[in-house]
Scaffold this motif. Structure first.
Motif, short mmCIF file in Angstrom:
data_model
loop_
_atom_site.label_atom_id
_atom_site.label_comp_id
_atom_site.label_asym_id
_atom_site.label_seq_id
_atom_site.Cartn_x
_atom_site.Cartn_y
_atom_site.Cartn_z
N TYR A 162 73.03 -104.30 -6.95
CA TYR A 162 71.90 -103.85 -6.14
C TYR A 162 70.62 -104.62 -6.45
N ALA A 163 70.41 -105.02 -7.71
CA ALA A 163 69.17 -105.71 -8.08
C ALA A 163 69.09 -107.07 -7.39
N SER A 164 70.16 -107.84 -7.48
CA SER A 164 70.16 -109.16 -6.84
C SER A 164 70.09 -109.03 -5.33
N ALA A 165 70.77 -108.04 -4.76
CA ALA A 165 70.70 -107.83 -3.31
C ALA A 165 69.28 -107.52 -2.88
N HIS A 203 62.78 -111.39 -0.63
CA HIS A 203 62.26 -112.75 -0.44
C HIS A 203 62.66 -113.37 0.89
N THR A 204 63.83 -113.03 1.40
CA THR A 204 64.32 -113.70 2.62
C THR A 204 64.10 -112.89 3.88
N GLY A 205 63.93 -111.58 3.76
CA GLY A 205 63.82 -110.74 4.94
C GLY A 205 65.17 -110.48 5.60
N ARG A 206 66.26 -110.95 5.00
CA ARG A 206 67.62 -110.74 5.52
C ARG A 206 68.29 -109.66 4.68
N HIS A 207 69.11 -108.82 5.34
CA HIS A 207 69.78 -107.76 4.60
C HIS A 207 70.95 -108.32 3.79
N PHE A 208 71.01 -107.95 2.51
CA PHE A 208 72.12 -108.31 1.64
C PHE A 208 72.85 -107.03 1.23
N ALA A 209 74.12 -106.98 1.50
CA ALA A 209 74.94 -105.83 1.11
C ALA A 209 75.38 -105.97 -0.34
N VAL A 210 75.82 -104.85 -0.92
CA VAL A 210 76.41 -104.87 -2.25
C VAL A 210 77.93 -104.89 -2.07
N PHE A 211 78.55 -105.99 -2.48
CA PHE A 211 79.99 -106.17 -2.31
C PHE A 211 80.70 -105.75 -3.60
N GLY A 212 81.64 -104.82 -3.48
CA GLY A 212 82.34 -104.30 -4.64
C GLY A 212 81.88 -102.89 -4.96
N GLY A 237 64.03 -106.39 -10.14
CA GLY A 237 65.12 -105.86 -9.31
C GLY A 237 64.88 -104.44 -8.86
N ASP A 238 64.42 -103.58 -9.78
CA ASP A 238 64.17 -102.18 -9.40
C ASP A 238 63.05 -102.09 -8.38
N GLU A 239 61.98 -102.87 -8.59
CA GLU A 239 60.88 -102.84 -7.61
C GLU A 239 61.37 -103.29 -6.24
N ALA A 240 62.10 -104.38 -6.21
CA ALA A 240 62.61 -104.88 -4.93
C ALA A 240 63.52 -103.86 -4.26
N TYR A 241 64.29 -103.14 -5.07
CA TYR A 241 65.18 -102.10 -4.53
C TYR A 241 64.37 -101.03 -3.80
N PHE A 242 63.24 -100.62 -4.39
CA PHE A 242 62.43 -99.61 -3.74
C PHE A 242 61.68 -100.18 -2.54
N VAL A 243 61.38 -101.48 -2.58
CA VAL A 243 60.79 -102.12 -1.40
C VAL A 243 61.78 -102.07 -0.24
N VAL A 244 63.07 -102.24 -0.55
CA VAL A 244 64.11 -102.13 0.49
C VAL A 244 64.08 -100.72 1.09
N TRP A 245 63.85 -99.70 0.25
CA TRP A 245 63.66 -98.35 0.81
C TRP A 245 62.54 -98.36 1.83
N GLY A 246 61.43 -99.01 1.47
CA GLY A 246 60.29 -99.06 2.39
C GLY A 246 60.61 -99.78 3.68
N MET A 247 61.54 -100.73 3.63
CA MET A 247 61.97 -101.44 4.84
C MET A 247 62.84 -100.57 5.73
N HIS A 248 63.42 -99.51 5.13
CA HIS A 248 64.31 -98.62 5.87
C HIS A 248 63.84 -97.17 5.66
N PRO A 249 62.72 -96.78 6.26
CA PRO A 249 62.17 -95.43 6.01
C PRO A 249 63.15 -94.33 6.39
N ALA A 250 63.22 -93.31 5.52
CA ALA A 250 64.15 -92.19 5.73
C ALA A 250 63.59 -90.97 5.03
N LEU A 251 64.22 -89.83 5.28
CA LEU A 251 63.80 -88.59 4.62
C LEU A 251 64.32 -88.47 3.19
N GLY A 252 65.18 -89.38 2.80
CA GLY A 252 65.71 -89.36 1.44
C GLY A 252 66.53 -90.60 1.17
#
Length: 472
Positions: A351-354, A360-369, A3-18
């Motif tokens: 966040y981990a499941s999102a 895996h899907t390439g679709r954005h998953f939001a964190v609800f709650g 989950g943590d690795e995938a979370y940082f991969v999501v960062w890579g999908m959305h490059p930003a200064l922070g």
């Protein structure tokens, strides 16, 4: 993919200064890697190469002084359990690299007084600060080296060059935080530092050090403590005493308030091996190598056994089993859920499941709650205003009743799919009620995670401005 690795991969999908949790370096690395592929082995390549690189660096540092013994020291480091299983791509990967590089470069600068070595040290410190704030402890150690070991004017000027270059790079992070609610400050120094004095912290910290460095290595250092003291003015011995000792001492003081995670120490871990290689003899190396080989073999046996267990046989872990299934059978889950996703926003409760589902899907998953104090980057990626009146598919490993979601939708249905004995809930929410969600969940998030001190100057705060019309 964890989950943590995938979370940082999501960062890579959305490059930003922070990013909310930490400075951006691992996200930048993953953006570059994702341009060429998204396989787990490829995205983990920096972590896979990290230990061999540091072992090579240990050999290069020691060989002019200890000859062929340097290869034994490097081997000792390379076969340590941490070097073998530290293969996950996280924020720790770049900061470990830059801490090691900054220590190596400053050590070379103290010997050669070459301008380029001081510049490289400054560059490494600055890039390390753009990776994770533990690099700040390395900056303290470098300054301590000048104060304790080398007070020459030239060394001071070199130290100022290191400080200047690293400060210019760190200014990127300060500017981003100024424009983003001081998110890194809130995460690292406010939202998760509620613990008071703890008696268990220091003993746990000492046990962590014993596990990391092993009894033979520590005994080897203890047995030559007199020689270390006598050679403390040498750059090789004194330098790596300071580079390892100052951060480990500071962590020791912090252990009275917080539990010190093992991964916090890994940036300074190689410096102890360098010190060991510099002051101990062949017999100490041999006993440490024998112990380390057996110790690491036990780790390999245990981890190999766990990894060979079929997923359905892991049900004994209880409530976490569903999360294991989500991480290992993601494609099967998505195959069953995809038909329900048409015309719906996608979400999970954590966040981990999102992140796993997005990887895996390439679709954005939001964190609800409200989520947790970790993994809050979705606060900047999802705009719930745009969801008002629309439909949502929420995939959850928690078997919560429909009534939990009912206040936020005009109509809610629940489907349950069984994957390897785990119940995965599909929540179908029609007619999202943004005003209710804002009044309850978003207001709670603002109070808990975006409450920064009044004295702190803030240029912008996208979360509070988006949902509440003001910075504070």
């Amino acid at each position: 993919m964890t989950g943590d690795e995938a979370y940082f991969v999501v960062w890579g999908m959305h490059p930003a200064l922070g990013y909310y949790d930490h400075p951006p370096m691992v996200g930048w690395w993953l953006t570059a890697l994702l341009a060429l592929g998204k396989s787990a082995w490829w995205l983990r390549m920096p972590a896979l190469l990290l230990s061999p690189f540091m072992a090579w660096g240990i050999m290069r540092i020691l060989r002019p002084h200890t000859g062929t013994l340097a290869y034994l020291t490097a081997t000792l480091f390379l076969i340590s359990p941490v070097s073998l299983y530290n293969v996950f791509i996280t924020t720790d990967t770049p900061v470990i690299f830059f801490i090691f590089l900054s220590g190596w470069a400053f050590y070379e600068a103290s010997r050669s007084e070459r301008l380029r070595d001081y510049m490289l040290a400054g560059l490494a410190v600055g890039l390390g600060m753009l990776s994770k704030y533990f690099e700040g402890l390395m900056a303290v150690a470098i300054a301590s080296y000048w104060a304790l070991i080398d007070r020459r004017v030239k060394a001071f000027l070199g130290l100022m060059l290191v400080a200047g270059i690293s400060s210019l790079l760190f200014a990127i992070n300060l500017y981003w935080n100024y424009e983003h609610c001081w998110d890194n400050y809130l995460f690292n120094l406010a939202n998760r530092t509620h613990k008071g004095f703890t008696f268990s912290g220091p003993p746990l910290y000492l046990l962590t050090l014993l596990y990391l460095f092993t009894p033979p290595l520590l005994y080897g250092l203890y047995s030559v403590r007199g020689a270390i003291w006598q050679r403390a003015r040498e750059p090789l011995v004194g330098g790596f005493v300071v580079f390892s000792g100052i951060p480990l001492l500071l962590f020791g003081l912090l252990s009275f308030k917080n539990v010190i995670g093992l991964h916090w120490l890994l940036g300074f871990y190689p410096f102890v091996f360098i010190l060991f290689g510099a002051v101990t003899n062949w017999l100490s190396h041999r006993s440490s190598l024998v112990f380390m080989a057996i110790f690491s073999a036990l780790h390999i046996l245990l981890l190999g056994t766990l990894l060979s267990v079929p997923v359905p046989d892991l049900k004994f872990i209880g409530k976490n089993y569903s999360m294991v299934v989500l991480g290992t059978q993601t494609d099967r889950i998505w195959k069953d859920a995809e038909a329900y996703a048409v015309g719906r926003h996608l979400a999970t409760r954590g966040y981990a499941s999102a992140a796993i589902l997005e990887y895996h899907t390439g679709r954005h998953f939001a964190v609800f709650g409200s989520g947790s104090d970790h993994g809050r980057e979705d606060d900047s990626l999802t705009n719930f205003i745009h969801w008002n009146g629309q439909n949502v598919l929420l995939i959850s490993t928690n078997n919560l009743p429909v009534s939990v979601y009912a206040p936020y939708f005009d109509h809610v249905q629940k489907r349950v799919i069984d994957v390897d004995g785990a119940s995965i809930s599909l929540i179908l929410g029609n007619g999202f009620r943004y005003p209710v969600y804002r009044r309850t969940i978003l207001t709670q998030i603002r109070a808990k995670y975006y409450h920064f001190p009044s004295w702190l100057p803030v240029g912008a705060c996208p979360f509070t401005q988006r949902y509440f019309g003001g910075i504070r």
